[in-house]
Design a protein around this motif. Sequence first.
Motif, mmCIF file in Angstrom:
data_model
loop_
_atom_site.group_PDB
_atom_site.id
_atom_site.type_symbol
_atom_site.label_atom_id
_atom_site.label_comp_id
_atom_site.label_asym_id
_atom_site.label_seq_id
_atom_site.Cartn_x
_atom_site.Cartn_y
_atom_site.Cartn_z
ATOM 1 N N PHE A 1 -3.478 6.223 -3.686
ATOM 2 C CA PHE A 1 -4.908 5.911 -3.525
ATOM 3 C C PHE A 1 -5.729 7.087 -4.066
ATOM 4 O O PHE A 1 -5.342 8.259 -3.875
ATOM 5 C CB PHE A 1 -5.297 5.743 -2.047
ATOM 6 C CG PHE A 1 -4.662 4.581 -1.317
ATOM 7 C CD1 PHE A 1 -3.807 3.701 -1.951
ATOM 8 C CD2 PHE A 1 -4.936 4.373 0.035
ATOM 9 C CE1 PHE A 1 -3.232 2.637 -1.257
ATOM 10 C CE2 PHE A 1 -4.379 3.313 0.730
ATOM 11 C CZ PHE A 1 -3.518 2.443 0.088
ATOM 12 N N THR B 1 -7.348 3.457 6.615
ATOM 13 C CA THR B 1 -7.073 3.806 5.214
ATOM 14 C C THR B 1 -6.437 2.628 4.484
ATOM 15 O O THR B 1 -6.860 2.237 3.395
ATOM 16 C CB THR B 1 -6.128 5.034 5.162
ATOM 17 O OG1 THR B 1 -6.752 6.105 5.860
ATOM 18 C CG2 THR B 1 -5.826 5.445 3.738
ATOM 19 N N TYR C 1 -2.236 -0.467 -8.638
ATOM 20 C CA TYR C 1 -2.408 0.910 -9.126
ATOM 21 C C TYR C 1 -2.636 0.932 -10.637
ATOM 22 O O TYR C 1 -2.279 1.892 -11.316
ATOM 23 C CB TYR C 1 -1.194 1.759 -8.707
ATOM 24 C CG TYR C 1 -0.895 1.554 -7.232
ATOM 25 C CD1 TYR C 1 -1.855 1.861 -6.271
ATOM 26 C CD2 TYR C 1 0.304 0.988 -6.808
ATOM 27 C CE1 TYR C 1 -1.630 1.604 -4.926
ATOM 28 C CE2 TYR C 1 0.541 0.733 -5.462
ATOM 29 C CZ TYR C 1 -0.430 1.043 -4.534
ATOM 30 O OH TYR C 1 -0.217 0.778 -3.205
ATOM 31 N N LEU D 1 -10.278 7.540 -0.940
ATOM 32 C CA LEU D 1 -9.758 6.412 -0.147
ATOM 33 C C LEU D 1 -8.544 6.816 0.683
ATOM 34 O O LEU D 1 -8.004 6.015 1.431
ATOM 35 C CB LEU D 1 -9.376 5.246 -1.059
ATOM 36 C CG LEU D 1 -10.497 4.318 -1.510
ATOM 37 C CD1 LEU D 1 -9.935 3.223 -2.402
ATOM 38 C CD2 LEU D 1 -11.211 3.689 -0.317
ATOM 39 N N GLN D 2 -8.107 8.071 0.492
ATOM 40 C CA GLN D 2 -6.912 8.487 1.246
ATOM 41 C C GLN D 2 -7.229 8.724 2.719
ATOM 42 O O GLN D 2 -6.334 8.794 3.545
ATOM 43 C CB GLN D 2 -6.277 9.726 0.619
ATOM 44 C CG GLN D 2 -5.613 9.386 -0.706
ATOM 45 C CD GLN D 2 -4.516 10.333 -1.110
ATOM 46 O OE1 GLN D 2 -4.221 11.291 -0.397
ATOM 47 N NE2 GLN D 2 -3.911 10.077 -2.255
ATOM 48 N N PRO E 1 0.804 -1.232 0.000
ATOM 49 C CA PRO E 1 0.000 0.000 0.000
ATOM 50 C C PRO E 1 0.838 1.283 0.000
ATOM 51 O O PRO E 1 1.676 1.488 0.873
ATOM 52 C CB PRO E 1 -0.809 -0.111 1.305
ATOM 53 C CG PRO E 1 -0.043 -1.039 2.174
ATOM 54 C CD PRO E 1 0.709 -1.969 1.269
ATOM 55 N N PHE F 1 -8.336 -0.083 1.699
ATOM 56 C CA PHE F 1 -7.809 -0.287 0.343
ATOM 57 C C PHE F 1 -7.517 -1.777 0.123
ATOM 58 O O PHE F 1 -7.917 -2.364 -0.890
ATOM 59 C CB PHE F 1 -6.536 0.554 0.134
ATOM 60 C CG PHE F 1 -5.946 0.390 -1.241
ATOM 61 C CD1 PHE F 1 -6.515 1.033 -2.337
ATOM 62 C CD2 PHE F 1 -4.826 -0.407 -1.448
ATOM 63 C CE1 PHE F 1 -5.982 0.880 -3.619
ATOM 64 C CE2 PHE F 1 -4.284 -0.565 -2.724
ATOM 65 C CZ PHE F 1 -4.860 0.081 -3.811
ATOM 66 N N ILE G 1 -0.054 5.094 0.038
ATOM 67 C CA ILE G 1 -1.266 5.910 0.236
ATOM 68 C C ILE G 1 -1.385 7.043 -0.792
ATOM 69 O O ILE G 1 -2.477 7.354 -1.261
ATOM 70 C CB ILE G 1 -1.328 6.436 1.687
ATOM 71 C CG1 ILE G 1 -1.535 5.237 2.624
ATOM 72 C CG2 ILE G 1 -2.466 7.448 1.872
ATOM 73 C CD1 ILE G 1 -1.566 5.562 4.103
#
Length: 295
Positions: free
Chosen positions: A30, A43, A258, A34-35, A25, A47, A27
Motif C-alpha cells: 500500500f 487499514t 497493485y 494508506l499504510q 490485501p 484499501f 499492506i
Amino acid sequence: MEEFSDLVMKTSMEKESSIVVGLDPIISNFPKNLQGNDNICKTIYNFNKLVIDVIHPFVVAIKPQLAYYEVYGSKGILALEKTIKYARSKGLIIINDAKRGDIGSTAEAYSEAFLGESSLSGHAVTVNPFLGSDGIVPFLNKSIDSSKGLFVLLKTSNPSSSELQDLTLYNGNKFYMYLASLLKGMSTSLGTYGFSNLGAVVGATYPEQSKILREYLPNTLFLVPGYGEQGGKLTELEPFFNKNGYGSLISSSRSILYSYIKEEPESWGDLKMSQLKEIIEAACIQFKEDINRIR
Ligand SMILES: O=C(O)c1cc(=O)[nH]c(=O)n1[C@@H]1O[C@H](COP(=O)(O)O)[C@@H](O)[C@H]1O
C-alpha cells in the motif's frame, strides 16, 4: 432467491464482463498514506473500499482470499466482514476464496459459515476436494438450500498442481479428469442459463486442460485464477469460454490491486488516493476489455 449461476450470468451480461478481481490485501504494497497506523482493520478496509469504489462497475465479482485476513486474527476477519458488507452495498457478487475441505460434519460447519447467514458469508466459496465427496456434498447441500455457489478446485494454477492432479490412473486417465467425472455426477439442476451452482476452479496457466474440461463440463462455471502475475496469457484464454463467450470468470488479484507499482515504479509509495484510483480503474478496464476481446 435467484440461483447463483443465474446471478453470475445476468451480471456478466448486464456489465458485459467476465472478470473477477481478487481482494488480497498486502499492506507493504500500500502507498505510505494508506499504510495507516496500528489499526489493521481500518487499514485493510480503507484499501478494499477504495478498490471496490473504482472496480465495481466493471467486475462480475470480488474474490477475497481468506488467508490475507486470517493472518491478522480477529482484526483481519473484521476487515473482511466490513468489506463483504460494503461489496454487497455496491451490488457485487462475493466469492470467498477459503479453499475449505474436511470430514462431513466439519464441512457442514464450513458450508454454514460461508454459504449460510454468517457475517462472513458471500455468494460462493472455493472448496478443496481432497477428502472426497464427504468434503464436497455438505457444501452442495447447503448451496441447494441457499441458492448459493461453490467452486471446487479441479486443475489449479500453481506449477506443482501436476504432482497430484495430473497423476495417471490405471485406465490412462488423468486424476483431474476423474475428479471432473465425480463433479459431473454431483451436478445439481441447472439454472435458466444452463449452468449449475457447482462450479470448478481451473487455472489460466493450463489452457490445454481447460479445453478438455470445457468440453466435458459444458454446464460448469469455471473460476479461472492465474492470469497475469502467475503467467496465464490472454492469447490462451479462449478455450475457457463456450461458443457463446460464457462459462468462465477470469480472476486477477495482484495485477489489478497493485497495478500502480508497475505503473509508477519510482514514486508509488507517495501516490495520492486520486492517483491510485485512476491507475487501478484503468487497469481494471483494460483487464475487462482484454478478456472481452478473446471470449
Ligand atoms: O481458488 C483460487 O482462487 C486460486 C486457485 C488456483 O488454482 N490458483 C490461485 O492462484 N488461486 C488464488 O487466486 C489468487 C491469485 O492471485 P494473483 O496471482 O495475484 O492474481 C490468489 O488469491 C490465489 O490464492
